[in-house]
Scaffold this motif. Structure first.
Motif, PDB file in Angstrom:
ATOM      1  N   LEU A  21     102.721   4.175  84.987  1.00  0.00           N
ATOM      2  CA  LEU A  21     101.419   3.600  84.674  1.00  0.00           C
ATOM      3  C   LEU A  21     101.536   2.588  83.530  1.00  0.00           C
ATOM      4  CD1 LEU A  21      98.528   3.912  85.649  1.00  0.00           C
ATOM      5  CD2 LEU A  21      98.161   5.623  83.867  1.00  0.00           C
ATOM      6  N   ALA A  22     102.222   2.981  82.444  1.00  0.00           N
ATOM      7  CA  ALA A  22     102.351   2.085  81.286  1.00  0.00           C
ATOM      8  C   ALA A  22     103.108   0.822  81.673  1.00  0.00           C
ATOM      9  CB  ALA A  22     103.064   2.815  80.145  1.00  0.00           C
ATOM     10  N   SER A  23     104.203   1.002  82.443  1.00  0.00           N
ATOM     11  CA  SER A  23     105.006  -0.168  82.817  1.00  0.00           C
ATOM     12  C   SER A  23     104.209  -1.099  83.734  1.00  0.00           C
ATOM     13  CB  SER A  23     106.300   0.291  83.481  1.00  0.00           C
ATOM     14  OG  SER A  23     107.099  -0.807  83.787  1.00  0.00           O
ATOM     15  N   ALA A  24     103.425  -0.523  84.652  1.00  0.00           N
ATOM     16  CA  ALA A  24     102.614  -1.349  85.548  1.00  0.00           C
ATOM     17  C   ALA A  24     101.579  -2.149  84.768  1.00  0.00           C
ATOM     18  CB  ALA A  24     101.930  -0.463  86.594  1.00  0.00           C
ATOM     19  N   LEU A  25     100.929  -1.482  83.799  1.00  0.00           N
ATOM     20  CA  LEU A  25      99.958  -2.181  82.951  1.00  0.00           C
ATOM     21  C   LEU A  25     100.616  -3.357  82.229  1.00  0.00           C
ATOM     22  CD1 LEU A  25      97.860   0.611  81.177  1.00  0.00           C
ATOM     23  CD2 LEU A  25      97.018  -1.259  82.605  1.00  0.00           C
ATOM     24  N   CYS A  26     101.832  -3.097  81.704  1.00  0.00           N
ATOM     25  CA  CYS A  26     102.530  -4.138  80.944  1.00  0.00           C
ATOM     26  C   CYS A  26     102.850  -5.339  81.827  1.00  0.00           C
ATOM     27  CB  CYS A  26     103.819  -3.577  80.349  1.00  0.00           C
ATOM     28  SG  CYS A  26     103.502  -2.480  78.986  1.00  0.00           S
ATOM     29  N   VAL A  27     103.288  -5.069  83.078  1.00  0.00           N
ATOM     30  CA  VAL A  27     103.612  -6.181  83.971  1.00  0.00           C
ATOM     31  C   VAL A  27     102.340  -6.934  84.355  1.00  0.00           C
ATOM     32  CG1 VAL A  27     104.553  -6.809  86.216  1.00  0.00           C
ATOM     33  CG2 VAL A  27     105.703  -5.101  84.826  1.00  0.00           C
ATOM     34  N   LEU A  28     101.285  -6.173  84.597  1.00  0.00           N
ATOM     35  CA  LEU A  28     100.022  -6.774  85.020  1.00  0.00           C
ATOM     36  C   LEU A  28      99.499  -7.761  83.977  1.00  0.00           C
ATOM     37  CD1 LEU A  28      98.631  -5.971  87.658  1.00  0.00           C
ATOM     38  CD2 LEU A  28      96.957  -4.701  86.306  1.00  0.00           C
ATOM     39  N   VAL A  29      99.568  -7.370  82.711  1.00  0.00           N
ATOM     40  CA  VAL A  29      99.110  -8.259  81.644  1.00  0.00           C
ATOM     41  C   VAL A  29     100.237  -9.223  81.245  1.00  0.00           C
ATOM     42  CG1 VAL A  29      98.199  -8.361  79.297  1.00  0.00           C
ATOM     43  CG2 VAL A  29      97.542  -6.488  80.803  1.00  0.00           C
ATOM     44  N   GLY A  30     101.452  -8.702  81.255  1.00  0.00           N
ATOM     45  CA  GLY A  30     102.577  -9.466  80.724  1.00  0.00           C
ATOM     46  C   GLY A  30     102.984 -10.655  81.574  1.00  0.00           C
ATOM     47  N   PHE A  31     102.832 -10.552  82.888  1.00  0.00           N
ATOM     48  CA  PHE A  31     103.283 -11.659  83.734  1.00  0.00           C
ATOM     49  C   PHE A  31     102.450 -12.931  83.525  1.00  0.00           C
ATOM     50  CE2 PHE A  31     103.796 -14.122  87.599  1.00  0.00           C
ATOM     51  CZ  PHE A  31     105.169 -14.228  87.644  1.00  0.00           C
ATOM     52  N   PRO A  32     101.120 -12.847  83.634  1.00  0.00           N
ATOM     53  CA  PRO A  32     100.345 -14.069  83.329  1.00  0.00           C
ATOM     54  C   PRO A  32     100.542 -14.537  81.889  1.00  0.00           C
ATOM     55  CG  PRO A  32      98.894 -12.266  84.038  1.00  0.00           C
ATOM     56  CD  PRO A  32     100.275 -11.756  84.117  1.00  0.00           C
ATOM     57  N   PHE A  33     100.713 -13.575  80.969  1.00  0.00           N
ATOM     58  CA  PHE A  33     100.916 -13.946  79.562  1.00  0.00           C
ATOM     59  C   PHE A  33     102.206 -14.750  79.404  1.00  0.00           C
ATOM     60  CE2 PHE A  33     102.924 -12.981  75.475  1.00  0.00           C
ATOM     61  CZ  PHE A  33     101.971 -13.485  74.613  1.00  0.00           C
ATOM     62  N   THR A  34     103.301 -14.259  80.013  1.00  0.00           N
ATOM     63  CA  THR A  34     104.577 -14.959  79.869  1.00  0.00           C
ATOM     64  C   THR A  34     104.518 -16.328  80.542  1.00  0.00           C
ATOM     65  OG1 THR A  34     105.553 -12.770  80.093  1.00  0.00           O
ATOM     66  CG2 THR A  34     107.064 -14.615  80.039  1.00  0.00           C
ATOM     67  N   TYR A  35     103.810 -16.389  81.684  1.00  0.00           N
ATOM     68  CA  TYR A  35     103.653 -17.668  82.394  1.00  0.00           C
ATOM     69  C   TYR A  35     102.971 -18.681  81.480  1.00  0.00           C
ATOM     70  CZ  TYR A  35     102.259 -20.921  86.094  1.00  0.00           C
ATOM     71  OH  TYR A  35     102.076 -22.035  86.867  1.00  0.00           O
ATOM     72  N   ALA A  36     101.924 -18.228  80.774  1.00  0.00           N
ATOM     73  CA  ALA A  36     101.232 -19.120  79.836  1.00  0.00           C
ATOM     74  C   ALA A  36     102.136 -19.459  78.657  1.00  0.00           C
ATOM     75  CB  ALA A  36      99.942 -18.458  79.349  1.00  0.00           C
ATOM     76  N   LEU A  37     102.904 -18.457  78.206  1.00  0.00           N
ATOM     77  CA  LEU A  37     103.776 -18.646  77.035  1.00  0.00           C
ATOM     78  C   LEU A  37     104.829 -19.716  77.265  1.00  0.00           C
ATOM     79  CD1 LEU A  37     104.755 -17.554  74.213  1.00  0.00           C
ATOM     80  CD2 LEU A  37     106.225 -16.004  75.472  1.00  0.00           C
TER      81      LEU A  37
END
Lengths: 286, 262
Positions: free
Chosen positions: A78-94
């Motif tokens: 669950l924690a890892s899925a949440l991180c990918v869900l938020v982290g992927f668009p974040f890294t794309y923007a970064l």
């Protein structure tokens, strides 16, 4: 000095002696001893003697172990899925920010990543506490009548674990995303796709292996958390790592702890190997 | 929209740290937020009370030595692998990556069993050696990155002009690798400073590092020094990574292609 040729003389191997000895004695040997101890016979009062039995592995089929195992796997996923869900668009923007603007954010991510679990657990326990927490802020704004204690709870553990894993997820996603072919994205935009549509129909499909890899590695990383479940949760929220330490140090049952550690090793290595295979097949078919 | 998203995530990352910074300046010994009064006395207490200063200095010492051990293992291995691509060097490199791919409790338990059966345990040297090998992955990755970035024309030119291996290594390779050694050292240093489980399993009852001290005092109730020491450690990590970014190419170290490789 030419690269790539195999070493011919024994003297050329000199550079390998010290690293080989250190890794051999201080990593492979402890590992080998741990495998052996997981098969040893436990003696009451906390010691063990050489033996060959699978009794400690047999305890995997008790509910004591399987409950904690299932909970660990569930919350890590669950924690890892949440991180990918938020982290992927974040890294794309970064990565689309300039290199200069990326640096302070990367420094922040690395600083958070390197924080001790004690510090993260402590910080979140304060943030979610009744006396000094976020709920005081909500009371002050007028959204809440009375401050609430949000920790210890399942949500608090999930928050702490996601916080720990998030920077790690970003750093796993950062190389593939920053190497993503910009021309491909620009081509989609020129052909009339909106930024959101480009993201959903070009960026995500192309990087699917990287997303899966980030999920798996984040999962293994979260599985290793040890202090967060103790600081932010109740005993039913304890993960396998807590259980292993508890058995080794406080219950003095080292063979059982070693057996559980072997199990965790196999699960982690299998998942990491799957990630590597995934990346290799992705590279073959661009 | 994009900026707002980035801002929200950054808020999530800094929120707990901001709260800790705020409660660290409370005047009284109580945990209050927003803080009541303003006092920096809890920062002074880190230096004044040996109960806190000792673990801080101990952790700094362990981290400094453990990072040196990690670099000393990584450097010859990365060099050998760059120079001779043979399978046993690749295998050793892979072994160096494993500690970081596994949940750390596994390595920690391995050390607990290893040191207690070796008959020599519970000292600071045990922690330094354990951390040194456990954290070898970080300098191994950065130093290998440095070797890969070397221009082969440089070493070949030196060779043609009569320099032997050792001279090339000393005058050309090492100066070019140095920034990667330093950043590998910095990564290992910061992680060792914050590491709990390996230190705890190796010598948790005899060598009290700062994370162990923090966790122990967390169980016995709150004191504001816990907050001030946390702020100091976060600032130290940010300072060290900031320096790495200032003097090195942080995006490349983290896996983005260098400006010339694009």
């Amino acid at each position: 000095m030419r690269r790539g040729e195999p070493p011919r003389t024994l003297r050329q191997h000199a550079a390998l002696v010290y690293p080989g000895a250190m890794l051999g004695v201080l990593f492979l040997v402890p590992f080998a001893i741990m495998i052996a101890v997981s098969l040893y016979h436990r003696v009451e009062q906390g010691f063990y003697e050489p033996g060959f039995e699978f009794t400690h592995y047999a305890r995997f089929f008790t509910s004591f172990f399987s409950d904690h195992l299932l909970f660990s796997l569930f919350i890590a996923a669950l924690a890892s899925a949440l991180c990918v869900l938020v982290g992927f668009p974040f890294t794309y923007a970064l990565v689309r920010l300039g290199r200069r603007a990326q640096i302070p954010i990367l420094v922040l991510l690395l600083s958070v990543l390197s924080l001790s679990e004690v510090i993260v657990g402590f910080a979140w326990s304060v943030l979610l506490s009744k006396n000094a927490g976020l709920s005081n802020l909500l009371v002050w704004i007028g959204l809440l009548a009375k401050p609430l204690a949000w920790s210890p709870s399942f949500g608090a553990v999930l928050c702490g674990l996601s916080y720990l894993t998030f920077p790690y997820t970003i750093l796993v996603l950062y190389p593939p995303l920053s190497r993503l072919d910009r021309e491909m994205v620009e081509a989609a935009r020129t052909l009339g796709a909106s930024p959101a549509r480009t993201f959903a129909t070009v960026v995500i499909p192309v990087l699917r292996p990287a997303i899966l890899a980030a999920f798996i590695l984040g999962f293994v990383f979260t599985l290793g958390s040890y202090l967060t479940p103790q600081i932010l949760g109740r005993p039913q929220h304890w993960t396998l790592s807590v259980l292993i330490t508890d058995q080794a140090i406080y219950a003095a049952n080292i063979p059982f702890a070693a057996a559980m550690a072997m199990f965790l090793t196999l699960v982690s290595l299998a998942l990491v190997a799957a990630t590597l295979a995934l990346n290799r097949s992705a590279r073959r078919t661009p | 929209m994009r900026r707002a998203g980035i801002g929200l995530v950054i808020l999530f990352l800094v929120a707990p740290l901001l709260v800790i910074a705020a409660v660290s300046v409370n005047e009284k010994k109580r945990l209050l937020f927003p803080p009541h009064g303003f006092s920096l006395s809890w920062y002074g207490a880190i230096v004044a009370e040996s109960e806190w200063l000792d673990p801080v200095l101990r952790s700094l010492g362990i981290a400094a030595m453990a990072a040196a051990v990690a670099v000393s293992i990584a450097l010859p291995l990365a060099y050998f692998l760059w120079r001779y691509r043979v399978f046993y060097a690749k295998a050793l490199f892979a072994i160096g990556l494993i500690p970081f791919a596994l949940p750390p409790v596994i390595t920690a338990l391995g050390y607990l069993i290893f040191w207690s059966s070796s008959g020599w345990s519970g000292t600071m040297a045990n922690v330094v050696l354990s951390h040194g090998v456990f954290l070898v992955t970080l300098p191994l990755v950065t130093v290998s990155l440095g070797f890969e970035g070397l221009d082969p024309a440089l070493t070949e030119a030196a060779g043609t002009m009569g320099a032997d291996d050792l001279q090339v290594l000393r005058t050309i390779v090492l100066p070019l690798i140095l920034p990667y050694m330093v950043s590998g050292y910095a990564f290992a240093f910061v992680i060792s400073l914050n590491e709990y489980i390996v230190a705890f399993m190796v010598a948790g009852f005899t060598v009290e590092t700062l994370p162990i001290k923090l966790f122990n005092s967390l169980r016995y109730g709150y004191t504001p020094v816990m907050a001030s020491v946390t702020v100091v450690f976060v600032a130290l990590a940010a300072l060290i990574f900031g320096l790495v970014a200032r003097f090195g190419d942080l995006p490349r170290l983290l896996g983005a292609l260098g400006p010339r490789e694009r």
